[in-house]
Design a protein around this motif. Structure first.
Motif, PDB file in Angstrom:
ATOM      1  N   ASN A 193     -50.584 -52.996  11.769  1.00 46.36           N
ATOM      2  CA  ASN A 193     -50.388 -54.213  10.985  1.00 46.36           C
ATOM      3  C   ASN A 193     -51.680 -54.588  10.267  1.00 46.36           C
ATOM      4  O   ASN A 193     -51.893 -55.754   9.931  1.00 46.36           O
ATOM      5  N   THR A 195     -54.733 -55.277   7.739  1.00 45.35           N
ATOM      6  CA  THR A 195     -54.980 -55.686   6.361  1.00 45.35           C
ATOM      7  C   THR A 195     -55.796 -54.600   5.671  1.00 45.35           C
ATOM      8  O   THR A 195     -56.281 -53.661   6.310  1.00 45.35           O
ATOM      9  N   ARG A 218     -47.736 -52.588   7.949  1.00 42.40           N
ATOM     10  CA  ARG A 218     -47.669 -53.872   7.253  1.00 42.40           C
ATOM     11  C   ARG A 218     -47.148 -53.627   5.832  1.00 42.40           C
ATOM     12  O   ARG A 218     -47.631 -52.745   5.128  1.00 42.40           O
ATOM     13  N   PRO A 219     -46.156 -54.390   5.383  1.00 47.36           N
ATOM     14  CA  PRO A 219     -45.613 -54.157   4.043  1.00 47.36           C
ATOM     15  C   PRO A 219     -46.606 -54.536   2.942  1.00 47.36           C
ATOM     16  O   PRO A 219     -47.535 -55.317   3.165  1.00 47.36           O
ATOM     17  N   LEU A 220     -46.375 -53.983   1.784  1.00 46.61           N
ATOM     18  CA  LEU A 220     -47.235 -54.218   0.629  1.00 46.61           C
ATOM     19  C   LEU A 220     -47.042 -55.643   0.107  1.00 46.61           C
ATOM     20  O   LEU A 220     -45.933 -56.141   0.007  1.00 46.61           O
ATOM     21  N   ASP A 221     -48.159 -56.288  -0.223  1.00 47.29           N
ATOM     22  CA  ASP A 221     -48.143 -57.606  -0.837  1.00 47.29           C
ATOM     23  C   ASP A 221     -49.092 -57.580  -2.029  1.00 47.29           C
ATOM     24  O   ASP A 221     -50.165 -56.983  -1.953  1.00 47.29           O
ATOM     25  N   HIS A 222     -48.702 -58.219  -3.097  1.00 48.48           N
ATOM     26  CA  HIS A 222     -49.505 -58.102  -4.316  1.00 48.48           C
ATOM     27  C   HIS A 222     -50.849 -58.812  -4.210  1.00 48.48           C
ATOM     28  O   HIS A 222     -51.748 -58.559  -5.026  1.00 48.48           O
ATOM     29  N   ARG A 223     -51.035 -59.686  -3.219  1.00 46.70           N
ATOM     30  CA  ARG A 223     -52.346 -60.316  -3.033  1.00 46.70           C
ATOM     31  C   ARG A 223     -53.082 -59.758  -1.820  1.00 46.70           C
ATOM     32  O   ARG A 223     -54.301 -59.896  -1.735  1.00 46.70           O
ATOM     33  N   GLU A 224     -52.341 -59.180  -0.888  1.00 50.52           N
ATOM     34  CA  GLU A 224     -52.946 -58.532   0.280  1.00 50.52           C
ATOM     35  C   GLU A 224     -52.349 -57.141   0.380  1.00 50.52           C
ATOM     36  O   GLU A 224     -51.280 -56.941   0.960  1.00 50.52           O
ATOM     37  N   GLY A 226     -52.959 -54.665   2.108  1.00 45.94           N
ATOM     38  CA  GLY A 226     -52.756 -54.193   3.464  1.00 45.94           C
ATOM     39  C   GLY A 226     -53.013 -52.707   3.633  1.00 45.94           C
ATOM     40  O   GLY A 226     -53.550 -52.028   2.752  1.00 45.94           O
TER      41      GLY A 226
END
Length: 387
Positions: A193, A195, A218-224, A226
């Motif tokens: 998980n 970052t 951890r899934p992809l996030d456009h601000r984090e 990961g």
């Protein structure tokens, strides 16, 4: 004994040779040359596959650690085009893991058996993983990173651990990764998980790959971004993928391929004991898995109304076919990502997926439609698998 192999084309790790003629003596390649007069049908010879992440097949798990179990798995894999593999453990009680490692080490050190894929090392998947992204790994057997425990595993395996999966965000993981690399063990980031900030130190410490990209991350996030964003963006990092159309959607297979390419993308199966078997209940390590309609799910989680994928029943010949279908890549690209690229990651390109004079005559034969029709190990045709 002298043999001659011929085909319309030969795909090696670096080139395609038209009209190849391959001389083999006592199971070893002695020469390769091109002769347009060879008259071979429209067939393609390639290296055999190398699966760096597999748990079992044909109703057996490699953690059984017995000659019977590993022999059955090896025969099944060979009949599906695999020449070499890393026997992959799953999180289990420490004493059970130690016994399994000793049994697998015995198989690695045993003489090669005719018609069987060879286990050439161990992939330690668990117990140094994240509780948050454990998948089906039993929580009671997950351990925090421990150099002392890793050394116990290393000794039980008699130095045959070639790859291990680690969650980099767990305190102590970076020191353990550094220690593993010093032992000659390749480290793969997975069941994590983390970052992006937590992932980078593991790469700096020597991690070289990612375990079943997208899955148990951890899934992809456009601000984090990961761990997933870091894996896809870090060019030197290898990345495994389960290309069965169940674990990863075709659109994201294509994204992975664009990010990692032929030189860093690795096709794996994550196959377990249900592979090649009818629907039913099977074992993955110490826990039960229910196979239904091609999906392997944790039986315990199903009993509680939750569907959790528990490995796969994929074979590498199907993964190669699926990658061609999902991403439109040629046979050569797909084959290299199931053979030469994993060999590069592990550091065994001198002996695995190396088609050259002096090497064992290990080949897969594909027909004009790109279907695997025959596997040859040390110059002998592998028979169909029978129970």
């Amino acid at each position: 004994m002298l043999q001659t192999l011929a085909a319309r084309r030969l795909i090696t790790s670096s080139e395609t040779i038209d009209h190849p003629v391959i001389q083999v003596v006592d199971g070893v390649i002695t020469s390769i040359h091109s002769d347009p007069r060879n008259g071979a049908a429209d067939t393609t010879l390639t290296s055999t596959f190398f699966d760096v992440h597999m748990h079992g097949a044909a109703s057996h798990d490699v953690m059984e650690g017995t000659p019977k179990a590993i022999g059955a798995v090896s025969r099944f894999l060979a009949a599906r085009g695999v020449g070499h593999y890393l026997a992959t453990t799953v999180t289990a009680p420490v004493e059970k893991t130690l016994r399994s490692l000793e049994g697998i080490a015995n198989a690695i050190e045993a003489d090669a058996a005719r018609g069987e894929a060879r286990p050439i090392g161990i992939h330690l998947e668990g117990p140094f993983i994240s509780h948050a992204k454990r998948g089906v790994h039993p929580p009671e057997d997950i351990h925090p990173p421990s150099i002392a425990l890793l050394d116990r595993f290393h000794q039980a395996a008699r130095g045959h651990i070639r790859l291990m999966t680690v969650a980099p965000e767990i305190p102590g993981s970076i020191d353990m990764i550094t220690h593993a690399v010093a032992l000659g063990i390749k480290v793969s980031i997975g069941h994590t998980n983390a970052t992006a900030h937590e992932t980078q130190p593991a790469i700096d410490a020597g991690a070289t790959s990612a375990t079943h990209t997208y899955n148990a991350m951890r899934p992809l996030d456009h601000r984090e971004p990961g761990v997933l964003g870091t894996v896809l963006d870090t060019e030197p990092l290898f990345a495994e993928l389960i290309c069965d159309g169940i674990h990863v959607a075709p659109e994201l297979v294509r994204l992975w391929l664009k990010a990692k390419g032929e030189q860093r993308g690795i096709l794996i199966t994550d196959c377990m004991s249900a592979t090649g078997m009818p629907d039913g209940i099977y074992m993955l390590g110490n826990f039960k898995v229910k196979l239904s309609a091609g999906r392997a799910l944790s039986a315990d989680d199903l009993a509680h109304g939750k569907q959790t994928l528990a490995g796969s029943v994929l074979t590498l010949d199907r993964a190669v076919a699926n990658l061609q279908r999902f991403a439109g890549v040629p046979l050569g690209t797909a084959v290299r990502m199931a053979s030469h690229t994993p060999a590069m990651m592990v550091g065994v390109t001198d002996t695995v997926a190396n088609i050259a004079a002096g090497q064992p005559a290990n080949f897969n034969l594909f027909n004009a439609a790109g279907e695997l029709t025959q596997t040859i190990l040390s110059g002998s045709v592998v028979p169909a698998f029978t129970f």
